[in-house]
Design a protein around this motif. Structure first.
Motif, PDB file in Angstrom:
ATOM      1  N   SER A 181       0.846  -1.190   0.000  1.00 48.92           N
ATOM      2  CA  SER A 181       0.000   0.000   0.000  1.00 48.92           C
ATOM      3  C   SER A 181       0.878   1.236   0.000  1.00 48.92           C
ATOM      4  CB  SER A 181      -0.915   0.000   1.228  1.00 48.92           C
ATOM      5  OG  SER A 181      -1.696   1.182   1.281  1.00 48.92           O
ATOM      6  N   ILE A 182       0.442   2.252  -0.726  1.00 51.10           N
ATOM      7  CA  ILE A 182       1.118   3.542  -0.715  1.00 51.10           C
ATOM      8  C   ILE A 182       0.056   4.630  -0.808  1.00 51.10           C
ATOM      9  CG2 ILE A 182       1.506   3.513  -3.223  1.00 51.10           C
ATOM     10  CD1 ILE A 182       4.150   5.049  -2.643  1.00 51.10           C
ATOM     11  N   GLY A 183       0.232   5.679  -0.027  1.00 51.86           N
ATOM     12  CA  GLY A 183      -0.750   6.753  -0.034  1.00 51.86           C
ATOM     13  C   GLY A 183      -0.130   8.083   0.345  1.00 51.86           C
ATOM     14  N   LEU A 184      -0.827   9.149   0.000  1.00 48.28           N
ATOM     15  CA  LEU A 184      -0.419  10.505   0.352  1.00 48.28           C
ATOM     16  C   LEU A 184      -1.592  11.170   1.049  1.00 48.28           C
ATOM     17  CD1 LEU A 184       1.801  12.698   0.126  1.00 48.28           C
ATOM     18  CD2 LEU A 184       0.661  13.465  -1.978  1.00 48.28           C
ATOM     19  N   VAL A 185      -1.356  11.683   2.264  1.00 45.95           N
ATOM     20  CA  VAL A 185      -2.442  12.263   3.058  1.00 45.95           C
ATOM     21  C   VAL A 185      -2.080  13.675   3.499  1.00 45.95           C
ATOM     22  CG1 VAL A 185      -3.123   9.976   3.860  1.00 45.95           C
ATOM     23  CG2 VAL A 185      -1.609  11.370   5.284  1.00 45.95           C
ATOM     24  N   LYS A 186      -3.108  14.436   3.797  1.00 47.40           N
ATOM     25  CA  LYS A 186      -2.964  15.772   4.383  1.00 47.40           C
ATOM     26  C   LYS A 186      -3.425  15.695   5.826  1.00 47.40           C
ATOM     27  CE  LYS A 186      -2.816  20.377   4.606  1.00 47.40           C
ATOM     28  NZ  LYS A 186      -1.563  21.168   4.556  1.00 47.40           N
ATOM     29  N   GLN A 187      -2.604  16.160   6.736  1.00 48.27           N
ATOM     30  CA  GLN A 187      -2.930  16.111   8.154  1.00 48.27           C
ATOM     31  C   GLN A 187      -3.548  17.436   8.587  1.00 48.27           C
ATOM     32  OE1 GLN A 187       0.054  15.704  11.644  1.00 48.27           O
ATOM     33  NE2 GLN A 187      -0.556  13.599  11.140  1.00 48.27           N
ATOM     34  N   LEU A 188      -4.735  17.339   9.204  1.00 45.70           N
ATOM     35  CA  LEU A 188      -5.479  18.505   9.666  1.00 45.70           C
ATOM     36  C   LEU A 188      -5.677  18.399  11.177  1.00 45.70           C
ATOM     37  CD1 LEU A 188      -8.280  18.327   6.945  1.00 45.70           C
ATOM     38  CD2 LEU A 188      -6.210  19.725   6.824  1.00 45.70           C
ATOM     39  N   GLU A 189      -5.755  19.527  11.848  1.00 46.83           N
ATOM     40  CA  GLU A 189      -6.035  19.525  13.277  1.00 46.83           C
ATOM     41  C   GLU A 189      -7.538  19.675  13.478  1.00 46.83           C
ATOM     42  OE1 GLU A 189      -4.055  18.928  15.807  1.00 46.83           O
ATOM     43  OE2 GLU A 189      -2.358  18.627  14.436  1.00 46.83           O
ATOM     44  N   VAL A 190      -8.141  18.662  14.091  1.00 48.35           N
ATOM     45  CA  VAL A 190      -9.565  18.673  14.402  1.00 48.35           C
ATOM     46  C   VAL A 190      -9.705  18.465  15.902  1.00 48.35           C
ATOM     47  CG1 VAL A 190     -11.802  17.576  14.013  1.00 48.35           C
ATOM     48  CG2 VAL A 190     -10.164  17.770  12.130  1.00 48.35           C
ATOM     49  N   GLY A 191     -10.073  19.517  16.614  1.00 49.54           N
ATOM     50  CA  GLY A 191     -10.087  19.428  18.062  1.00 49.54           C
ATOM     51  C   GLY A 191      -8.665  19.331  18.580  1.00 49.54           C
ATOM     52  N   ARG A 192      -8.435  18.352  19.448  1.00 47.71           N
ATOM     53  CA  ARG A 192      -7.097  18.181  20.035  1.00 47.71           C
ATOM     54  C   ARG A 192      -6.217  17.252  19.220  1.00 47.71           C
ATOM     55  NH1 ARG A 192      -8.105  15.679  25.586  1.00 47.71           N
ATOM     56  NH2 ARG A 192      -5.823  15.654  25.552  1.00 47.71           N
ATOM     57  N   VAL A 224      -7.070  -1.838  -5.487  1.00 45.95           N
ATOM     58  CA  VAL A 224      -8.004  -0.832  -4.980  1.00 45.95           C
ATOM     59  C   VAL A 224      -7.330   0.529  -5.007  1.00 45.95           C
ATOM     60  CG1 VAL A 224      -9.357  -2.413  -3.566  1.00 45.95           C
ATOM     61  CG2 VAL A 224      -7.377  -1.290  -2.576  1.00 45.95           C
ATOM     62  N   ILE A 225      -8.104   1.548  -5.377  1.00 46.46           N
ATOM     63  CA  ILE A 225      -7.653   2.936  -5.407  1.00 46.46           C
ATOM     64  C   ILE A 225      -8.762   3.766  -4.776  1.00 46.46           C
ATOM     65  CG2 ILE A 225      -6.942   4.882  -6.842  1.00 46.46           C
ATOM     66  CD1 ILE A 225      -6.146   2.863  -9.001  1.00 46.46           C
ATOM     67  N   GLY A 226      -8.421   4.602  -3.806  1.00 45.29           N
ATOM     68  CA  GLY A 226      -9.502   5.355  -3.178  1.00 45.29           C
ATOM     69  C   GLY A 226      -9.039   6.413  -2.203  1.00 45.29           C
ATOM     70  N   MET A 227     -10.017   6.891  -1.422  1.00 41.82           N
ATOM     71  CA  MET A 227      -9.797   7.901  -0.400  1.00 41.82           C
ATOM     72  C   MET A 227     -10.085   7.297   0.966  1.00 41.82           C
ATOM     73  SD  MET A 227      -9.056  10.581  -2.269  1.00 41.82           S
ATOM     74  CE  MET A 227      -9.218  11.955  -1.107  1.00 41.82           C
ATOM     75  N   LYS A 228      -9.371   7.776   1.985  1.00 40.47           N
ATOM     76  CA  LYS A 228      -9.647   7.316   3.339  1.00 40.47           C
ATOM     77  C   LYS A 228      -9.364   8.428   4.343  1.00 40.47           C
ATOM     78  CE  LYS A 228      -5.164   5.080   4.247  1.00 40.47           C
ATOM     79  NZ  LYS A 228      -4.506   3.800   4.580  1.00 40.47           N
ATOM     80  N   ALA A 229     -10.013   8.311   5.499  1.00 38.33           N
ATOM     81  CA  ALA A 229      -9.814   9.238   6.593  1.00 38.33           C
ATOM     82  C   ALA A 229      -9.334   8.468   7.809  1.00 38.33           C
ATOM     83  CB  ALA A 229     -11.110   9.978   6.906  1.00 38.33           C
ATOM     84  N   VAL A 230      -8.325   9.022   8.485  1.00 44.77           N
ATOM     85  CA  VAL A 230      -7.717   8.378   9.653  1.00 44.77           C
ATOM     86  C   VAL A 230      -7.666   9.445  10.766  1.00 44.77           C
ATOM     87  CG1 VAL A 230      -5.634   7.295  10.578  1.00 44.77           C
ATOM     88  CG2 VAL A 230      -6.302   6.893   8.191  1.00 44.77           C
ATOM     89  N   TYR A 231      -8.309   9.140  11.914  1.00 43.88           N
ATOM     90  CA  TYR A 231      -8.343  10.086  13.023  1.00 43.88           C
ATOM     91  C   TYR A 231      -7.538   9.529  14.181  1.00 43.88           C
ATOM     92  CZ  TYR A 231     -10.228  13.564  16.264  1.00 43.88           C
ATOM     93  OH  TYR A 231     -10.367  14.595  17.169  1.00 43.88           O
TER      94      TYR A 231
END
Length: 235
Positions: A181-192, A224-231
């Protein structure tokens, strides 16, 4: 393989309970799944099409989901190790256009292959704008496999059947899969805590169809190719 997976999970859990730096990360993703057929298998489909001129065959993607949780151990602010359990949907579509006995119809065959996966990943910061590159290997165990036929004409109807999972000649889906697996993500601050949203691609290395053991040139691999969210949040 199942015993080894349970042992690894136990070891990971033991590390979590004794480590204060681990973070847990629920994961949800929406992705396009496709089956990559070997050239020989594609040619066989084309040969079938030329023999029966009233049938045309095409392949395409299917929409699937992944859900689960990761454990994240940061070595530094810019590099961390991740593992966990992910239920990942894979498969694809095959469409048959049929003209037979005065009846014309389109029949879609959808493969639904679900794997419980154990990823071993590294997450590394890229640049200074909170982008991260995530990459590594993924091992999976097939937990369910189905094939559903749907027709635009009642003459052919609709049918859903389970595909047998195993390593015997009578089985259809191999029980174990290996990929990366390989992916590129943007890290955002949501709450703490940080939320990562991004793109990933996961091709399989192994062949999922059991028949490839007996006819090696006829094989299929998942993609598989797609989008994901990781909190991520602290344990």
């Amino acid at each position: 393989m199942k015993k080894n997976l349970l042992l690894l999970i136990s070891m990971l859990w033991g590390g979590v309970t004794h480590g204060q730096d681990w973070r847990i990360a629920p994961v949800v993703g929406l992705q396009v799944a496709n089956i990559n057929y070997s050239t020989a298998l594609k040619n066989a489909l084309n040969d079938f099409n030329s023999t029966y001129s009233n049938v045309s065959i095409s392949t395409g993607p299917a929409l699937k989901m992944q859900i689960g949780a990761l454990l994240d151990y940061p070595f530094t602010d810019r590099l961390s190790f991740r593992t966990g359990l992910i239920l990942n949907g894979k498969g694809g579509n095959t469409t048959y256009k049929i003209s037979d006995y005065g009846v014309s119809a389109k029949v879609r065959s959808t493969y639904s292959l679900n794997y419980l996966e154990l990823p071993l990943l590294l997450s590394a910061a890229v640049g200074s704008n909170d982008f991260r590159l995530e990459f590594g290997v993924v091992g999976g165990i097939a937990v369910s496999a189905k094939n559903k036929y749907r027709s635009t004409d009642s003459y052919y109807g609709e049918y859903t059947g389970n595909l047998s999972i195993g390593n015997d000649r009578v089985d259809m889906v191999k029980p174990v899969e290996l990929g990366f697996s390989i992916g590129l993500v943007k890290q955002l601050e949501v709450g703490r805590y940080p939320l990562e949203v991004g793109f990933h691609i996961q091709p399989s290395i192994s062949k999922w169809n059991t028949s490839a053991k007996y006819i090696p040139e006829y094989f299929a691999r998942n993609l598989v190719i797609g989008m994901k969210a990781v909190y991520l949040f602290d344990l």
